[in-house]
Enzyme design. Structure first.
Site, PDB file in Angstrom:
ATOM      1  N   ASP A 234       0.992  -1.495   0.012  1.00 25.29           N
ATOM      2  CA  ASP A 234      -0.084   0.022  -0.017  1.00 25.29           C
ATOM      3  C   ASP A 234       0.987   1.134   0.200  1.00 25.29           C
ATOM      4  OD1 ASP A 234       0.930   0.082   2.266  1.00 25.29           O
ATOM      5  OD2 ASP A 234      -0.515  -0.363   3.668  1.00 25.29           O
TER       6      ASP A 234
ATOM      7  N   GLY B 169       1.022   4.362   1.836  1.00 27.50           N
ATOM      8  CA  GLY B 169       0.997   4.655   3.107  1.00 27.50           C
ATOM      9  C   GLY B 169       0.233   5.710   3.603  1.00 27.50           C
TER      10      GLY B 169
ATOM     11  N   PHE C  65      -3.635   5.670   3.900  1.00 29.93           N
ATOM     12  CA  PHE C  65      -4.170   4.924   5.112  1.00 29.93           C
ATOM     13  C   PHE C  65      -3.294   5.552   6.545  1.00 29.93           C
ATOM     14  CE2 PHE C  65      -5.779   2.342   8.642  1.00 29.93           C
ATOM     15  CZ  PHE C  65      -7.266   2.780   8.133  1.00 29.93           C
TER      16      PHE C  65
ATOM     17  N   ASP D 183      -7.582  -7.283   1.557  1.00 29.86           N
ATOM     18  CA  ASP D 183      -7.190  -7.384   2.748  1.00 29.86           C
ATOM     19  C   ASP D 183      -7.085  -6.442   4.404  1.00 29.86           C
ATOM     20  OD1 ASP D 183      -4.988  -4.641   3.744  1.00 29.86           O
ATOM     21  OD2 ASP D 183      -5.939  -4.243   2.028  1.00 29.86           O
TER      22      ASP D 183
ATOM     23  N   CYS E 125     -13.578 -27.025  10.882  1.00 30.90           N
ATOM     24  CA  CYS E 125     -12.049 -27.038  10.031  1.00 30.90           C
ATOM     25  C   CYS E 125     -11.424 -28.081  10.266  1.00 30.90           C
ATOM     26  CB  CYS E 125     -11.536 -25.709  11.081  1.00 30.90           C
ATOM     27  SG  CYS E 125     -10.390 -24.814  10.520  1.00 30.90           S
TER      28      CYS E 125
ATOM     29  N   CYS F 148      -7.310 -27.519  10.203  1.00 31.26           N
ATOM     30  CA  CYS F 148      -6.423 -27.034   9.856  1.00 31.26           C
ATOM     31  C   CYS F 148      -5.255 -27.633  11.230  1.00 31.26           C
ATOM     32  CB  CYS F 148      -6.293 -25.398  10.483  1.00 31.26           C
ATOM     33  SG  CYS F 148      -6.910 -24.729  12.031  1.00 31.26           S
TER      34      CYS F 148
ATOM     35  N   CYS G 158      -7.072 -27.342  14.736  1.00 33.18           N
ATOM     36  CA  CYS G 158      -8.869 -27.756  15.334  1.00 33.18           C
ATOM     37  C   CYS G 158      -7.997 -29.103  15.552  1.00 33.18           C
ATOM     38  CB  CYS G 158      -9.245 -27.214  14.503  1.00 33.18           C
ATOM     39  SG  CYS G 158      -9.863 -25.810  14.493  1.00 33.18           S
TER      40      CYS G 158
ATOM     41  N   HIS H 281      -5.545 -20.320  13.070  1.00 29.40           N
ATOM     42  CA  HIS H 281      -5.854 -20.855  12.576  1.00 29.40           C
ATOM     43  C   HIS H 281      -7.266 -19.748  12.128  1.00 29.40           C
ATOM     44  CE1 HIS H 281     -10.227 -22.691  13.503  1.00 29.40           C
ATOM     45  NE2 HIS H 281     -10.382 -20.577  13.389  1.00 29.40           N
TER      46      HIS H 281
END
Length: 375
Positions: free
Chosen positions: A92, A94, A96, A265, A303, A305, A308, A334
């Site tokens: 980005d 800068g 923001f 994002d 899930c 992952c 989990c 997670h």
């Protein structure tokens, strides 16, 4: 040769399935980009990110300019080598961060003068400077320097802000030297439909490799955010990527795809993880809660992952309450897995022509999350 190559493969309503080819690989869209503000996605190694399906990450121009410095990163081979990440990176501009640190900054036509949040030293970033910093970093996609319109803002303020953003966008385009780096324009205009349309038209006239909606998720109600997405998407080209900056609740991603956007994002999955808030297929879990003290189940039974499969809610609560570093590691793993898996499910639904059904099922399973079927 273009810095990126974007193709829409399938459209289901407004939702789009696409591919975005860059110098460091091809991204399947719609996609969520984990935020690596300071050249790291907090608590995660690059290999872990790759393992859970991260295709592109975001790094922050302002923070890397302040520390360690873009010229140092250039000397060390660019951002990809510096952080050991061989997939695409978006930086980005800068803008923001300047907005969020407005007590330390002053906007002029030339650019923004601000004080470092680290040591109070004074700096100036101009549109030309923002491009130069991002070119030194060597990201695959750079963003124009813009003025992020606050909320609420008067029509006059929003118009002046978008017109400055357009002038700065012209300067960014003129300053561009690297042709292996895409440059995206950022549509401003506050919550005013005609101003958003004006901003998009002016940026399209300049011509960019992709277009983003800025100035959202800055305090407005969700209904208003979604309304802006709904009317703004048709202002943008059909054959280029569309990016909504800084949105990140799971329902925000579903709605943005519903309205025709491709890239997103937010720090929400990583920041909330460090605060004990976990995202699941049925809603949010505050792992700090006493209700989980003896809970032997996984965070999300749906899930698959690593977290989990191997750890209970009781254990994760214990780690968090003890202040263990592993709490941040596992919670972040997670949450990012959940976000990236959600985007994979969205892509599958669009490919199958069943995204409307997927959207209904998404809301029906989630506790305390409003459905926006009327949007």
């Amino acid at each position: 040769m273009a810095a990126i190559d974007f193709k829409v493969i399938r459209q289901d309503g407004r939702a789009r399935l696409g591919s975005l080819a860059t110098a460091h690989g091809t991204i399947e869209t719609p996609i969520f980009m984990p935020v690596g503000t300071q050249a790291t996605v907090k608590a995660m190694t690059p290999e872990e990110l790759t393992g859970i399906g991260a295709q592109i990450i975001l790094a922050n121009t302002y923070h890397l300019y302040i520390r360690p410095g873009h010229e140092l990163i250039r000397r060390l081979g660019g951002l990809h080598r510096f952080m050991h990440w061989d997939r695409p990176i978006l930086t980005d501009s800068g803008g923001f961060q300047v907005f969020s640190l407005n007590e330390l900054s002053r906007i002029t036509e030339e650019g923004v003068k601000f004080q470092s949040h680290l040591d109070g030293s004074y700096h100036v970033i101009t549109p030309e400077g923002a491009v130069a910093i991002q070119e030194a970093l060597g990201s695959d996609i750079a963003m124009c320097f813009d003025e992020c319109t606050p909320y609420p803002a008067t029509r006059e303020y929003a118009r002046n802000s978008l017109e400055r953003t357009t002038r700065w966008a012209c300067r960014c385009r003129a300053a561009q030297q690297r042709h292996d780096q895409a440059l995206f324009g950022i549509v401003q205009g506050g919550m005013y439909r005609d101003l958003r349309e004006q901003s998009a038209a002016e940026l399209r006239e300049i011509g960019f490799d992709g277009y983003a909606l800025g100035g959202l998720s800055v305090g407005e109600e969700k209904e208003l955010m979604y309304e802006v997405m709904e009317y703004a998407a048709p202002f943008l080209p059909d054959d280029q990527p569309r990016y909504v900056m800084g949105i990140g609740a799971p329902e925000d991603l579903v709605e943005a795809v519903w309205h025709g956007f491709d890239m997103f994002d937010c720090v929400m999955p990583t920041r909330n993880a460090r605060n004990g808030m976990l995202f699941t297929s049925f809603g949010r879990v505050n792992i700090k809660g006493a209700a989980y003290a003896e809970d032997s189940g996984p965070v999300d039974p749906e899930c698959d992952c690593y977290v989990c499969r191997n750890f209970s809610r009781a254990y994760l609560r214990h780690l968090y309450r003890c202040g263990e570093i592993l709490a941040s590691r596992l919670n972040t793993y997670h949450n990012l897995h959940y976000y990236l898996a959600l985007m994979g499910q969205i892509r599958q639904a669009v490919a199958a022509g069943r995204f409307a059904e997927f959207r209904r099922e998404f809301y029906s399973k989630r506790q305390g999350v409003q459905s926006f079927d009327g949007a």
